[in-house]
Scaffold this motif. Structure first.
Motif, mmCIF file in Angstrom:
data_model
loop_
_atom_site.group_PDB
_atom_site.id
_atom_site.type_symbol
_atom_site.label_atom_id
_atom_site.label_comp_id
_atom_site.label_asym_id
_atom_site.label_seq_id
_atom_site.Cartn_x
_atom_site.Cartn_y
_atom_site.Cartn_z
ATOM 1 N N MET A 1 0.835 -1.195 0.000
ATOM 2 C CA MET A 1 0.000 0.000 0.000
ATOM 3 C C MET A 1 0.874 1.251 0.000
ATOM 4 S SD MET A 1 -1.217 0.524 3.969
ATOM 5 C CE MET A 1 -1.510 2.263 3.732
ATOM 6 N N THR A 2 0.345 2.344 -0.517
ATOM 7 C CA THR A 2 1.012 3.635 -0.485
ATOM 8 C C THR A 2 0.039 4.662 0.082
ATOM 9 O OG1 THR A 2 2.344 3.084 -2.429
ATOM 10 C CG2 THR A 2 2.164 5.409 -1.840
ATOM 11 N N ASP A 22 -4.334 2.721 -1.203
ATOM 12 C CA ASP A 22 -4.876 1.927 -2.308
ATOM 13 C C ASP A 22 -6.283 1.411 -2.022
ATOM 14 O OD1 ASP A 22 -2.401 2.333 -3.424
ATOM 15 O OD2 ASP A 22 -1.599 0.407 -2.759
ATOM 16 N N GLU A 23 -6.595 1.176 -0.736
ATOM 17 C CA GLU A 23 -7.874 0.561 -0.382
ATOM 18 C C GLU A 23 -8.863 1.509 0.278
ATOM 19 O OE1 GLU A 23 -7.758 -3.518 1.314
ATOM 20 O OE2 GLU A 23 -5.613 -3.131 1.520
ATOM 21 N N PHE A 24 -8.367 2.509 1.008
ATOM 22 C CA PHE A 24 -9.241 3.306 1.857
ATOM 23 C C PHE A 24 -9.030 4.803 1.661
ATOM 24 C CE2 PHE A 24 -8.177 -0.614 4.211
ATOM 25 C CZ PHE A 24 -9.439 -1.148 4.390
ATOM 26 N N THR A 25 -10.073 5.554 1.987
ATOM 27 C CA THR A 25 -9.918 6.986 2.199
ATOM 28 C C THR A 25 -9.941 7.224 3.709
ATOM 29 O OG1 THR A 25 -12.320 7.301 1.979
ATOM 30 C CG2 THR A 25 -10.959 7.671 0.021
ATOM 31 N N TYR A 26 -9.145 8.184 4.170
ATOM 32 C CA TYR A 26 -8.992 8.479 5.593
ATOM 33 C C TYR A 26 -9.785 9.748 5.876
ATOM 34 C CZ TYR A 26 -5.152 5.094 5.609
ATOM 35 O OH TYR A 26 -4.391 3.951 5.511
ATOM 36 N N GLU A 27 -10.816 9.625 6.716
ATOM 37 C CA GLU A 27 -11.762 10.716 6.880
ATOM 38 C C GLU A 27 -12.030 11.028 8.353
ATOM 39 O OE1 GLU A 27 -14.101 9.249 2.821
ATOM 40 O OE2 GLU A 27 -15.215 9.440 4.718
ATOM 41 N N CYS A 28 -12.345 12.262 8.617
ATOM 42 C CA CYS A 28 -12.737 12.701 9.958
ATOM 43 C C CYS A 28 -14.224 12.980 9.956
ATOM 44 C CB CYS A 28 -11.963 13.958 10.350
ATOM 45 S SG CYS A 28 -12.461 14.647 11.948
ATOM 46 N N TRP A 29 -14.969 12.233 10.785
ATOM 47 C CA TRP A 29 -16.417 12.396 10.879
ATOM 48 C C TRP A 29 -16.763 12.959 12.264
ATOM 49 C CZ3 TRP A 29 -19.052 7.308 8.747
ATOM 50 C CH2 TRP A 29 -18.662 7.116 7.408
ATOM 51 N N LYS A 42 -12.814 1.923 -0.456
ATOM 52 C CA LYS A 42 -13.053 2.445 -1.799
ATOM 53 C C LYS A 42 -13.978 1.526 -2.594
ATOM 54 C CE LYS A 42 -8.819 5.146 -2.394
ATOM 55 N NZ LYS A 42 -7.579 5.328 -3.199
ATOM 56 N N LYS A 43 -13.939 0.237 -2.295
ATOM 57 C CA LYS A 43 -14.797 -0.706 -3.005
ATOM 58 C C LYS A 43 -16.249 -0.581 -2.570
ATOM 59 C CE LYS A 43 -11.211 -4.212 -3.789
ATOM 60 N NZ LYS A 43 -10.812 -5.622 -3.545
ATOM 61 N N ASP A 44 -16.443 -0.284 -1.290
ATOM 62 C CA ASP A 44 -17.799 -0.151 -0.753
ATOM 63 C C ASP A 44 -17.844 1.121 0.101
ATOM 64 O OD1 ASP A 44 -20.332 -0.362 0.202
ATOM 65 O OD2 ASP A 44 -20.033 -2.241 1.304
ATOM 66 N N PRO A 45 -18.045 2.276 -0.537
ATOM 67 C CA PRO A 45 -17.939 3.554 0.186
ATOM 68 C C PRO A 45 -19.042 3.796 1.210
ATOM 69 C CG PRO A 45 -18.727 3.888 -2.066
ATOM 70 C CD PRO A 45 -18.315 2.449 -1.969
ATOM 71 N N TYR A 46 -20.005 2.891 1.293
ATOM 72 C CA TYR A 46 -21.076 3.057 2.278
ATOM 73 C C TYR A 46 -20.728 2.418 3.622
ATOM 74 C CZ TYR A 46 -23.764 4.559 -1.760
ATOM 75 O OH TYR A 46 -24.201 5.228 -2.864
#
Length: 230
Positions: A1-2, A22-29, A42-46
């Motif tokens: 991963m990068t 490569d797999e995820f977005t890093y988010e603050c909720w 990223k494959k299942d953004p829900y």
């Protein structure tokens, strides 16, 4: 991963997007009682596979944790007080940083150190109960505490006081440079130099001179050791 950390956060419906791999977005909720760092698939953004709850500080605590975290070699960030899901993340190259990747309790503290978030952490309560039972057993046999037992009890009381103090500091929405330095001192006493490093750096960035001087000395000693090995 990068892993790529964004220079500027991206505003999204749930909050802020701070980076991606490569797999995820890093988010603050933002949540009602905390801010949550989420790794959204990223494959299942829900859905999100990993998440950690931080003190509610308008995303500041999440951004600070992400700024010093290397997801490629480090399992989880620092500074959280609860996992948002049951999944425990494992970094793809975790073997490169074994000291950092020691097992943590449900509050994010290392299992081989006392919990810095909850004085009544089940892990610590069990350990303290066992220690106290052993003290009672020895006391009933020997009539009075030995010097070693007195020192052990004093250490437990000191740790409890440090944990109480750091819990109060963590509840503050903003910290003065002196308070940041105090957090670094307590984390170093409870968990060691490696865990406290980021807190010293944070205090230094905030302008605390003692923290700056401390890091200067530490860096000089590290450089000297490196030269000796070379």
């Amino acid at each position: 991963m990068t892993f790529h950390r964004y220079d500027e956060p991206e505003v999204i419906e749930e909050g802020l997007r701070l980076g991606e791999d490569d797999e995820f977005t890093y988010e603050c909720w933002p949540q009602m009682y905390n801010d949550r760092l989420v790794l959204r698939s990223k494959k299942d953004p829900y859905t999100y596979e990993y998440g950690w709850c931080f003190p509610k500080q308008l995303g500041v605590a999440v951004a600070a944790a992400l700024a010093v975290w290397n997801p490629e070699t480090q399992d989880e960030p620092v500074g959280w007080h609860k996992r948002a899901v049951q999944n425990i993340r494992r970094a793809p190259r975790r073997d490169e940083d074994p000291a950092y990747n020691r097992e943590r309790c449900v509050h994010g503290s290392y299992m081989d150190a006392y919990c810095t978030v909850d004085l009544h952490c089940p892990r610590d309560r069990a350990r303290m109960t066992e220690d106290f039972d052993e003290l009672l057993r020895r006391n009933s046999l020997g009539g009075g505490l030995t010097e070693e037992q007195k020192r052990a009890e004093a250490e437990r009381q000191q740790r409890a006081e440090w944990i109480r103090e750091i819990r109060e500091l963590h509840l503050l929405l903003e910290h003065t440079p002196a308070q940041l330095r105090r957090i670094a001192e307590i984390v170093e006493a409870l968990e060691g130099d490696a865990a406290a490093r980021e807190h010293w750096e944070r205090a230094a960035r905030a302008g605390n001179r003692d923290a700056k001087d401390y890091l200067t000395v530490v860096n000089e000693e590290a450089a000297e050791k490196e030269e000796e090995r070379g």
